[in-house]
Design an enzyme around this catalytic site. Structure first.
Site, PDB file in Angstrom:
ATOM      1  N   GLU A 110     164.466  65.697  59.894  1.00 14.11           N
ATOM      2  CA  GLU A 110     164.753  64.234  59.818  1.00 14.11           C
ATOM      3  C   GLU A 110     163.330  63.709  60.001  1.00 14.11           C
ATOM      4  OE1 GLU A 110     167.682  63.347  63.274  1.00 14.11           O
ATOM      5  OE2 GLU A 110     167.565  65.380  63.505  1.00 14.11           O
ATOM      6  N   TYR A 147     132.498  45.174  43.984  1.00 13.43           N
ATOM      7  CA  TYR A 147     133.026  45.459  45.265  1.00 13.43           C
ATOM      8  C   TYR A 147     133.337  44.231  46.234  1.00 13.43           C
ATOM      9  CZ  TYR A 147     132.922  47.264  50.113  1.00 13.43           C
ATOM     10  OH  TYR A 147     133.225  47.650  51.054  1.00 13.43           O
ATOM     11  N   LYS A 199     173.800  70.522  72.139  1.00 15.34           N
ATOM     12  CA  LYS A 199     173.185  69.911  70.884  1.00 15.34           C
ATOM     13  C   LYS A 199     172.041  70.692  70.420  1.00 15.34           C
ATOM     14  CE  LYS A 199     173.661  66.725  68.794  1.00 15.34           C
ATOM     15  NZ  LYS A 199     173.794  65.133  68.611  1.00 15.34           N
TER      16      LYS A 199
HETATM   17  N1  ARG Z   1     132.376  50.483  55.063  1.00 10.73           N
HETATM   18  C1  ARG Z   1     132.264  49.898  53.741  1.00 10.73           C
HETATM   19  C2  ARG Z   1     133.615  50.219  52.988  1.00 10.73           C
HETATM   20  O1  ARG Z   1     134.296  50.980  53.439  1.00 10.73           O
HETATM   21  C3  ARG Z   1     131.117  50.585  52.890  1.00 10.73           C
HETATM   22  C4  ARG Z   1     130.760  49.529  52.024  1.00 10.73           C
HETATM   23  C5  ARG Z   1     130.134  48.216  52.455  1.00 10.73           C
HETATM   24  N2  ARG Z   1     129.323  47.511  51.429  1.00 10.73           N
HETATM   25  C6  ARG Z   1     128.920  46.344  51.788  1.00 10.73           C
HETATM   26  N3  ARG Z   1     128.271  45.923  50.869  1.00 10.73           N
HETATM   27  N4  ARG Z   1     129.520  45.551  52.712  1.00 10.73           N
HETATM   28  O2  ARG Z   1     133.891  49.770  51.874  1.00 10.73           O
END
Ligand code: ARG
Length: 473
Positions: free
Chosen positions: A298, A325, A291
């Site tokens: 792959e 955020y 082989k």
């Molecule tokens: N380690 C965090 C991330 O990757 C950074 C930002 C955190 N901000 C906060 N307000 N906790 O998103």
């Protein structure tokens, strides 16, 4: 806040908290194990921010000098592997800031003026990805060059072209390679487009609403080589569409690699025997001594699933997130990092593997002949002699059946046999029944004739040369 408040979270986060963070929560919320690879971008972002704060009279020039000295030292420590990353400090940003304060005192504590980790992490990630895109673009260029080289050498090598994985018509092996060059050139274009949208500055958005300090965001963007600043603070800190569209472009590129990989595996199979891969890209079997397995293609095929999985993961990460955020976004890094690593390693190994392919033109030609690949050419010949195409199609089907029963190619049937299917057949029929004749006949733009292939080779070389001079260091 005491000077070493950031040193450890075994103390509480701030005066507001009545107890330290639970040890398990420390571990759960920490991203330092993977986001430390953003350190260069983090330092670059901090330097640009500090320089601007000073230019705007928000920071003294002595403080700026201290910050610059401290960050240089931190960079050297990280490079040397002596930097003490602390899980209690959660992420790369807090680790570096804490060390800076240790090294330069109050100046370190002033760096975070007008900034939040929210705009900081978005900036770091964009800077990091921008530079990785440049590496990937160079690799995509190199892979295209390797394929163009094969195409030039094999412009006149005949491969049985397939549809439905059945022999269809002869094609130039070079033409076949150039099909992948087209795919990879579009992948490179997509990466360039993603780079423009990635290369924008979130800093200045602060936590979510912007900041009351008179920042000069354009100055920071210029300093970091970014093309523009993000124009809405809420969007700047919260969206990760640049990471998602990068991963989409990477997925498509991996899908293209997987198609090539699949063909290499097939061509290496004994029943095809069209190519050999260099031994250094194959592995043996622990039980079957004969082989030689194409593990690299792959694996590339398999790793395509992994990258496409990351795309799904990132899309789901973003789905339904309210502005602005959210900590969810910390989960963007591992899939993004792994996508970059996987694509980069795959392209690297494919550049080498493709250049070392040994092509076996005789086996390709034999297979093309066995599959009656010139049947369409015979039909076209009859049309040129005046038969309607549908009638010609039927005549040729009968001739192929006849040849199959005798186990010979159409070109091996005597003239009298061919004429028994249609009186329109003349001596000149043998010119179109050859594989080379079939190839040469398809000499329109985009066709498989060797002359076309060589024209395309030149076009790609000019394009790739100018690309390389653009991306040269
Ligand atoms: N380690 C965090 C991330 O990757 C950074 C930002 C955190 N901000 C906060 N307000 N906790 O998103």
């Amino acid at each position: 806040m005491s000077t070493n408040q950031l040193d450890t979270k075994s103390t509480a986060w701030s005066a507001l908290f009545s107890e330290p963070t639970d040890v398990m929560v420390n571990r759960y919320t920490s991203s330092i194990s993977f986001d430390k690879r953003l350190w260069k971008a983090d330092i670059a972002g901090s330097l640009a921010h500090a320089e601007m704060l000073c230019a705007q009279d928000i920071l003294s020039s002595q403080d700026l000098a201290s910050i610059e000295r401290g960050l240089a030292e931190i960079g050297a420590e990280i490079e040397a592997g002596t930097f003490d990353w602390k899980i209690e400090l959660e992420d790369v940003h807090l680790n570096i800031e804490s060390r800076l304060t240790q090294l330069v005192g109050d100046a370190g504590k002033r760096l975070h003026t007008g900034r939040s980790r929210n705009d900081q992490v978005a900036t770091d990630l964009r800077l990091w990805l921008r530079d990785e895109i440049d590496t990937l673009s160079r690799l995509l260029g190199a892979l295209q060059v390797a394929l163009v080289d094969i195409a030039e050498a094999h412009a006149a090598t005949v491969l049985p072209g397939l549809t439905h994985l059945q022999v269809a018509q002869p094609v130039s092996f070079g033409h076949h390679m150039l099909a992948y060059v087209e795919m990879f050139s579009r992948d490179a274009q997509r990466l360039t487009e993603v780079r423009h949208r990635t290369n924008r500055l979130p800093l200045g958005a602060a936590a979510l609403a912007g900041t009351s300090y008179p920042l000069d965001r354009d100055r920071v963007a210029r300093k970091l080589g970014m093309e523009d600043v993000c124009q809405n603070s809420l969007d700047a800190v919260s969206d990760r569409d640049f990471a998602i569209e990068f991963t989409a472009a990477a997925s498509l590129c991996m899908v293209h690699v997987s198609r090539l990989a699949e063909e290499l595996v097939l061509w290496m199979n004994q029943n095809f025997g069209f190519i050999e891969l260099a031994d250094r890209y194959c592995t043996g079997s622990s039980i079957m001594p004969q082989k030689k397995n194409p593990d690299v293609p792959e694996l590339a095929r398999g790793k395509t699933g992994r990258v496409v999985g990351h795309l799904m993961g990132l899309l789901m990460l973003m789905k339904s997130q309210p502005l602005a955020y959210n900590k969810d976004n910390q989960e963007d890094k591992e899939p993004l990092f792994d996508t970059v690593d996987t694509l980069r390693d795959t392209l690297r190994v494919f550049c080498e593997l493709v250049s070392a392919i040994r092509v076996k033109p005789d086996a390709m030609e034999r297979a093309a002949r066995r599959g009656y690949a010139t049947a369409t050419d015979l039909a076209d010949y009859l049309v040129k002699k005046g038969l309607p195409f549908r009638d010609a199609h039927e005549v040729v089907a009968k001739a192929v059946k006849f040849a199959m029963q005798r186990d010979v190619d159409l070109s091996e049937l005597p003239l009298a046999s061919l004429q028994s299917f249609s009186a329109a057949v003349g001596e000149d029929v043998y010119q179109v029944l050859t594989l080379a004749g079939s190839l040469n006949a398809r000499n329109g733009l985009g066709g498989t004739a060797p002359a076309q292939v060589l024209t395309q080779v030149q076009r790609h070389r000019v394009r790739l040369d100018s690309m390389q001079s653009l991306t040269a260091p």
